[in-house]
Design an enzyme around this catalytic site. Structure first.
Site, mmCIF file in Angstrom:
data_model
loop_
_atom_site.group_PDB
_atom_site.id
_atom_site.type_symbol
_atom_site.label_atom_id
_atom_site.label_comp_id
_atom_site.label_asym_id
_atom_site.label_seq_id
_atom_site.Cartn_x
_atom_site.Cartn_y
_atom_site.Cartn_z
ATOM 1 N N ASP A 232 32.152 99.675 37.139
ATOM 2 C CA ASP A 232 31.188 99.837 38.210
ATOM 3 C C ASP A 232 29.865 100.262 37.595
ATOM 4 O O ASP A 232 29.815 101.235 36.863
ATOM 5 C CB ASP A 232 31.685 100.971 39.112
ATOM 6 C CG ASP A 232 31.596 100.615 40.557
ATOM 7 O OD1 ASP A 232 32.379 99.750 40.979
ATOM 8 O OD2 ASP A 232 30.752 101.209 41.250
ATOM 9 N N ASP B 216 26.732 94.475 40.454
ATOM 10 C CA ASP B 216 26.949 95.822 39.961
ATOM 11 C C ASP B 216 28.383 96.139 39.586
ATOM 12 O O ASP B 216 28.785 97.289 39.580
ATOM 13 C CB ASP B 216 26.444 96.844 40.973
ATOM 14 C CG ASP B 216 27.288 96.829 42.231
ATOM 15 O OD1 ASP B 216 28.001 95.831 42.457
ATOM 16 O OD2 ASP B 216 27.246 97.816 42.972
ATOM 17 N N GLU B 217 29.139 95.138 39.269
ATOM 18 C CA GLU B 217 30.474 95.421 38.758
ATOM 19 C C GLU B 217 30.968 94.227 37.956
ATOM 20 O O GLU B 217 30.471 93.122 38.113
ATOM 21 C CB GLU B 217 31.464 95.709 39.889
ATOM 22 C CG GLU B 217 31.821 94.508 40.714
ATOM 23 C CD GLU B 217 32.909 94.809 41.736
ATOM 24 O OE1 GLU B 217 32.829 95.874 42.389
ATOM 25 O OE2 GLU B 217 33.826 93.999 41.892
#
Length: 490
Positions: free
Chosen positions: A162, A253-254
């Site tokens: 993450d 975002d991951e």
DNA sequence: GCGGATCAC
DNA sequence: TATGGTGATCCGC
């Protein structure tokens, strides 16, 4: 019921009231206003806010009183990363006073009631199931479960990473002067807030005006998706060393890595099992942050499959990792300790297992759909504020080797100034058709089916489809097919 | 097949 | 002054 969040705060490691995490630069003075950063509302000592009139202690000391149920519905838990020690009562009060009576919230209530009705219906149906039927179902489940258990694999090491406060981290990288100030990415809606802002109760998903009320010094910066894509690509490049097939998740975002082979080559712990050792974990952290320098990139879940890794990535926020050990006991213990709501919905795996979903997906291949989006009204009761174009399309064969990965729709939506003038709405529609046409051109797509979605001032959404026709893509063609849909709704 | 709702980011 | 944008799926009719 749908929106209920637990009020129970999993007590975090770092106990008690802490100061804002960053060094001396956070001005301790209570000077309000431009330039000065005041303290967040830590443990009852509320700084600055104009809403300070209503105390959290006494019953009804001026402010409106809200039921516990209302709180449960509309105030998010404060048990969020970086928020331990804040005065959650104070925050709840501000949020409720600012937003609880909005048309948006009224609409949410309505949706919640509909969910309640659906649930009641299901429960009623469930009560009618006979005991023999239940027994049969239990037997089926037991057999299926035994199958699954027999095929369980624990030797893989899957990691979901993450990118912590990602959008805000990118903004702070590019504008270091913002790093120690409360910062929100977004505008009408907070997409991400940095940890300084979170100490005031600012958090993603919050309407911008509520965030501003919570933290008067809050700086907003607009989202810059192209930039996020670049940074994410850089991160992926780094992770490729660990897993050549590293894939990113839905947003920027991951990402997901399968470290099985990497670890098999390099690390093997004393038990013979494969785990991400403390040292390796540090290395992973260094090698990524050296390259990207935007955030501690080691917020991660580590587990024998990606479902569990994804759930694990959510556990030790911020900046922590959670490992689900590769044993049946550990996996079952983790699952029973985790709310069902935290489990992601079945996606790829579901499609493999569900023939009906597969058939439906194939139906769209080469056929394409076309949607055209919504036009909505402002709170003043005009007809418009938001509009959205949405369409499905046909794509060139070379675009996706994998049919399952093929995009099925493309859309354009926009929030625009209010008007109840048909002429103004037509102009808006035309603008949107131009925007969508440009997107389609860029993507090399045309569509066959078009949908117009309209949202009104009470957040009701209508969706109207045009009859299927020849494939189209230009602004003019889009407009010709969308306009009759709009006219009918005026 | 359509339209509403939901989900994830 | 007042709650986003995009792509996809599921559900009920």
């Amino acid at each position: 019921m749908a929106a209920v969040t637990s009020a129970a705060a999993p007590t975090q490691g770092h106990g008690g009231v802490t100061n804002p995490p960053l060094g001396g630069a956070v001005a301790g003075s209570s000077t309000q206003g431009h330039g000065g950063v005041t303290n967040p509302p830590l443990g009852g000592a509320v700084a600055g806010s104009s809403a300070a009139g209503s105390s959290s202690g006494g019953p009804s000391s001026g402010g409106p009183s809200f039921s516990a149920q209302a709180r449960a519905l509309y105030v998010s838990s404060s048990a969020k990363a970086g928020m331990d020690g804040v005065d959650s009562e104070k925050i709840a009060e501000i949020v409720l006073q600012t937003a609880a009576n909005s048309p948006f919230t009224a609409h949410q209530r309505k949706l919640d009631r509909a969910v309640d009705r659906r649930v009641a219906k299901l429960l009623a149906a469930k009560r009618k199931v006979s005991e023999p039927e239940r027994a049969a179902a239990r037997a089926t489940v037991a057999a299926r479960r035994a199958d699954l258990e027999a095929s369980r694999r624990l030797e893989r090491v899957c990691v979901v990473v993450d990118f912590d406060q990602f959008y805000a981290a990118v903004a702070m990288r590019d504008r270091p002067e913002l790093a120690e100030r409360p910062l929100a990415v977004g505008g009408a809606l907070v997409l991400t807030a940095n940890y300084v802002a979170r100490r005031w109760g600012v958090r993603s998903g919050q309407p911008g005006f509520v965030a501003k009320e919570l933290c008067r010094q809050l700086t907003f910066v607009p989202a810059e998706y192209e930039k996020y894509a670049e940074v994410a690509a850089t991160a992926m490049e780094v992770y490729r060393e660990y897993d050549p097939a590293v894939s990113c998740g839905m947003g920027y975002d991951e990402c997901s890595l399968d470290l099985t082979h990497y670890l098999r080559r390099r690390v093997r712990d004393a038990t013979g099992g494969l785990t991400l050792s403390a040292r390796r974990r540090t290395a992973l952290c260094f090698s990524t942050s050296d390259e990207c320098l935007v955030a501690p990139f080691d917020q991660a879940g580590i587990a024998p499959n990606f479902l569990l890794a994804k759930m694990g990535a959510d556990v030790n926020k911020p900046d922590g990792q959670h490992t689900v050990s590769p044993t049946v006991e550990a996996v079952l213990a983790f699952l029973s300790a985790t709310p069902t709501r935290k489990a992601p919905p079945p996606s790829a795996a579901h499609h493999e297992a569900a023939p009906r979903s597969c058939a439906t997906a194939r139906l769209y291949l080469g056929i394409s759909r076309l949607h055209l989006g919504y036009i909505s009204a402002t709170p003043r009761g005009y007809i418009s504020a938001t509009s959205r174009l949405h369409l499905g399309y046909t794509s060139w064969p070379e675009r996706g080797g994998d049919a399952g990965a093929m995009q099925k729709g493309i859309s354009f939506s926009d929030t625009f100034g209010s008007s109840d003038e048909p002429a103004a709405l037509r102009r808006q529609l035309w603008t949107m058709c131009e925007g969508l046409g440009a997107s389609m051109l860029a993507a090399g797509l045309v569509g066959e089916k078009l949908t117009l979605r309209l949202k009104d001032s009470s957040f009701e959404v209508r969706s109207r489809a045009a009859p299927r026709g020849a494939a189209i893509g230009s602004a003019g063609e889009l407009y010709a097919r969308a306009l009759p849909l709009l006219e009918r709704e005026l």
